[in-house]
Design a protein around this motif. Structure first.
Motif, mmCIF file in Angstrom:
data_model
loop_
_atom_site.group_PDB
_atom_site.id
_atom_site.type_symbol
_atom_site.label_atom_id
_atom_site.label_comp_id
_atom_site.label_asym_id
_atom_site.label_seq_id
_atom_site.Cartn_x
_atom_site.Cartn_y
_atom_site.Cartn_z
ATOM 1 N N TRP A 133 0.859 -1.180 0.000
ATOM 2 C CA TRP A 133 0.000 0.000 0.000
ATOM 3 C C TRP A 133 0.894 1.228 0.000
ATOM 4 C CZ3 TRP A 133 -4.314 0.545 -2.056
ATOM 5 C CH2 TRP A 133 -5.203 1.570 -1.749
ATOM 6 N N VAL A 134 0.297 2.402 0.016
ATOM 7 C CA VAL A 134 1.060 3.651 -0.035
ATOM 8 C C VAL A 134 1.058 4.346 1.327
ATOM 9 C CG1 VAL A 134 0.626 3.991 -2.491
ATOM 10 C CG2 VAL A 134 -0.974 4.947 -0.820
ATOM 11 N N VAL A 137 5.250 3.728 5.629
ATOM 12 C CA VAL A 137 6.363 4.238 6.440
ATOM 13 C C VAL A 137 6.445 5.755 6.336
ATOM 14 C CG1 VAL A 137 8.846 4.090 6.883
ATOM 15 C CG2 VAL A 137 7.598 2.071 6.095
ATOM 16 N N ASP A 138 6.274 6.269 5.137
ATOM 17 C CA ASP A 138 6.206 7.723 4.947
ATOM 18 C C ASP A 138 4.767 8.179 5.172
ATOM 19 O OD1 ASP A 138 5.003 8.272 1.801
ATOM 20 O OD2 ASP A 138 5.690 6.270 2.333
ATOM 21 N N PRO A 139 4.536 9.266 5.918
ATOM 22 C CA PRO A 139 3.161 9.722 6.141
ATOM 23 C C PRO A 139 2.592 10.408 4.908
ATOM 24 C CG PRO A 139 4.699 11.236 7.153
ATOM 25 C CD PRO A 139 5.522 10.088 6.623
ATOM 26 N N GLN A 140 1.276 10.462 4.825
ATOM 27 C CA GLN A 140 0.646 11.233 3.759
ATOM 28 C C GLN A 140 1.080 12.683 3.872
ATOM 29 O OE1 GLN A 140 -3.593 10.675 3.483
ATOM 30 N NE2 GLN A 140 -3.452 8.522 4.036
ATOM 31 N N ALA A 175 -1.090 -0.457 -7.753
ATOM 32 C CA ALA A 175 -0.212 0.253 -8.691
ATOM 33 C C ALA A 175 -0.790 1.615 -9.068
ATOM 34 C CB ALA A 175 0.019 -0.591 -9.940
ATOM 35 N N ASP A 176 -2.105 1.681 -9.233
ATOM 36 C CA ASP A 176 -2.751 2.968 -9.523
ATOM 37 C C ASP A 176 -2.574 3.939 -8.363
ATOM 38 O OD1 ASP A 176 -3.575 2.143 -12.007
ATOM 39 O OD2 ASP A 176 -5.598 1.575 -11.355
ATOM 40 N N SER A 180 -0.579 7.559 -8.209
ATOM 41 C CA SER A 180 -1.227 8.766 -7.698
ATOM 42 C C SER A 180 -0.453 9.368 -6.531
ATOM 43 C CB SER A 180 -2.657 8.440 -7.264
ATOM 44 O OG SER A 180 -3.283 9.563 -6.696
ATOM 45 N N ALA A 181 0.061 8.510 -5.634
ATOM 46 C CA ALA A 181 0.724 8.989 -4.422
ATOM 47 C C ALA A 181 2.139 9.486 -4.674
ATOM 48 C CB ALA A 181 0.752 7.876 -3.379
ATOM 49 N N TYR A 182 2.885 8.778 -5.530
ATOM 50 C CA TYR A 182 4.300 9.080 -5.692
ATOM 51 C C TYR A 182 4.699 9.517 -7.098
ATOM 52 C CZ TYR A 182 4.444 6.314 -1.358
ATOM 53 O OH TYR A 182 4.231 5.819 -0.093
ATOM 54 N N GLY A 183 3.775 9.342 -8.058
ATOM 55 C CA GLY A 183 4.108 9.704 -9.434
ATOM 56 C C GLY A 183 5.078 8.742 -10.084
ATOM 57 N N ILE A 184 5.113 7.484 -9.632
ATOM 58 C CA ILE A 184 6.046 6.505 -10.183
ATOM 59 C C ILE A 184 5.295 5.276 -10.682
ATOM 60 C CG2 ILE A 184 7.992 7.259 -8.771
ATOM 61 C CD1 ILE A 184 7.418 4.990 -6.854
ATOM 62 N N GLU A 185 5.911 4.577 -11.631
ATOM 63 C CA GLU A 185 5.340 3.347 -12.163
ATOM 64 C C GLU A 185 5.780 2.165 -11.311
ATOM 65 O OE1 GLU A 185 3.180 3.392 -14.557
ATOM 66 O OE2 GLU A 185 3.471 5.503 -15.087
ATOM 67 N N SER A 186 5.005 1.103 -11.338
ATOM 68 C CA SER A 186 5.371 -0.103 -10.600
ATOM 69 C C SER A 186 4.984 -1.338 -11.402
ATOM 70 C CB SER A 186 4.715 -0.120 -9.221
ATOM 71 O OG SER A 186 3.325 0.098 -9.321
ATOM 72 N N ARG A 187 5.685 -2.391 -11.139
ATOM 73 C CA ARG A 187 5.458 -3.671 -11.819
ATOM 74 C C ARG A 187 4.607 -4.549 -10.909
ATOM 75 N NH1 ARG A 187 10.483 -7.316 -14.114
ATOM 76 N NH2 ARG A 187 9.405 -9.305 -14.454
ATOM 77 N N VAL A 188 3.525 -5.079 -11.411
ATOM 78 C CA VAL A 188 2.616 -5.877 -10.596
ATOM 79 C C VAL A 188 3.104 -7.325 -10.523
ATOM 80 C CG1 VAL A 188 0.272 -6.777 -10.362
ATOM 81 C CG2 VAL A 188 0.639 -4.402 -11.078
#
Length: 386
Positions: A133-134, A137-140, A175-176, A180-188
């Protein structure tokens, strides 16, 4: 994969604590995938009981020569003590997380690869991160104040460093959210699901539902009971098997509430706690249906239901929709009343049950420990080739 050559590579894996749940299963199976080919060191606050985890998750890690466990807290702080603090105090949980971040960054410089199996992370250098999840560890961004801000400062947590890692996600839904949270792509890479379930013919299975996962308020076990009570009120003598997983120390008062309800309804509700995985598989083999009320980033327990040949009913938004398949709309619900109606409709149509079982078989191939390990091994091999 060139096994001889890769044996000389070293990997530092960060997973701060083991309290039960899907993230824990993923971490353990990532270790299982890597130890045949690399020297792996698991960095964690206190050392987990690998023998017990092997029993719970069907891994084989306790006797692996290529696996070393490094604790990041003094030996005087026992796992039971630390786990209790983390489970019952969000500020202390955040503090221990960032202590672990700071310690890991200072201890991982000599490794060939750093790998966070516990969400997005600033590891002090570029590595691989598996996100369940997003903003774990880093807060919103709107909550990065007060104690959270101090902890980010303490660990010198860099969001830019987090964003440079190669990211893996547990579902397209997650991944979506990562995008949205970090502006980065991820591999599922779908989490590992063990498929060695005893094959029991449908006619011999119990007219029972499975509710699997930790018995905590966010999992909405009480709502599952409410839904099935509604089904029983409609004249269907269905049973409910609740399996609490992981052996964590979460929300004892909620667990006690569920146990009390189960005792009051012992004619149709059975609770199993901290079952060894082999015994858990025996329970799920006997159930015809599954029911899960919480929207999940993925939902390993739901994938287990599909692999076991159940018909699972799940919320219509979340990663679990990818497991069941969005085309199975009669299995997706929003409110408890909606769930009752959809369950009743399926229970009254044996022909539709048979068709659903055949259709759900196509989903089973998406999830297995073998597929998961092969994909993790491929990601790491590609990292070292670049």
């Amino acid at each position: 994969m060139n096994q001889t050559q890769n044996h000389f590579k070293t990997i530092a894996v960060w997973h701060p604590y083991f309290l039960g749940g899907g993230a824990e299963s993923v971490s353990l199976w990532i270790l299982q995938a890597l130890v045949p080919y690399y020297k792996v060191t698991l960095f964690t606050l206190t050392p987990p009981d690998l023998h017990q985890l092997d029993i719970l998750y069907d891994t084989d890690l306790a006797h692996q020569e290529n696996l070393t466990v490094k604790r990041m807290l003094p030996e005087a702080l026992t796992p039971r003590f630390i786990d209790t603090l983390i489970a019952n105090s969000p500020p202390l949980k955040l503090s221990f997380q960032h202590w672990a971040v700071r310690a890991f960054k200072s201890m991982n410089t000599e490794y060939d690869l750093v790998f966070s199996t516990y969400n997005g992370l600033d590891m002090g250098r570029v590595g691989i991160q598996y996100l369940h999840w997003v903003h774990v560890v880093d807060p919103q961004p709107d909550k990065n104040k007060g104690w959270a801000w101090l902890m980010m400062k303490f660990s010198e947590f860099s969001m830019d460093q987090l964003k440079q890692n190669q990211s893996l996600a547990n579902s397209y839904y997650t991944a979506d959210r990562i995008k949205s949270a970090y502006g980065i792509e991820s591999r599922v890479i779908y989490p590992p699901v063990i498929g060695e379930v005893e094959v029991v013919p449908w006619e011999e299975k119990e007219d029972a539902f499975l509710c699997s996962g930790r018995i905590v308020a966010p999992k909405q076990t009480d709502r599952v009971i409410k839904i099935l009570q509604g089904v029983r009120d409609r004249g269907f003598d269905v049973k409910l098997h609740i399996t609490g997983g992981g052996g964590g120390t979460y929300q004892r008062s909620y667990e006690q509430k569920i146990m009390q309800i189960a005792e009051q309804n012992s004619d149709w509700i059975t609770v199993y706690q901290d079952l060894p995985y082999k015994d858990y598989l025996h329970v799920i083999a006997r159930c015809r249906y599954g029911l899960h009320s919480k929207p999940e980033p993925f939902g390993i327990s739901i994938a287990e239901m599909v692999k076991a040949g159940m018909i699972p009913f799940v919320r219509k938004n979340g990663g679990q929709v990818e497991i069941v398949g969005p085309h199975h709309s009669e299995l997706l619900f929003d409110q408890p009343s909606d769930a009752v109606e959809k369950i009743v409709q399926v229970l009254t149509q044996p022909a539709r049950q048979k068709a659903l079982l055949e259709s759900l078989k196509k989903q089973q191939s998406l999830f297995s420990t073998e597929k998961f390990m092969a994909e993790i091994q491929a990601v790491v091999a590609e990292y070292f080739q670049n």
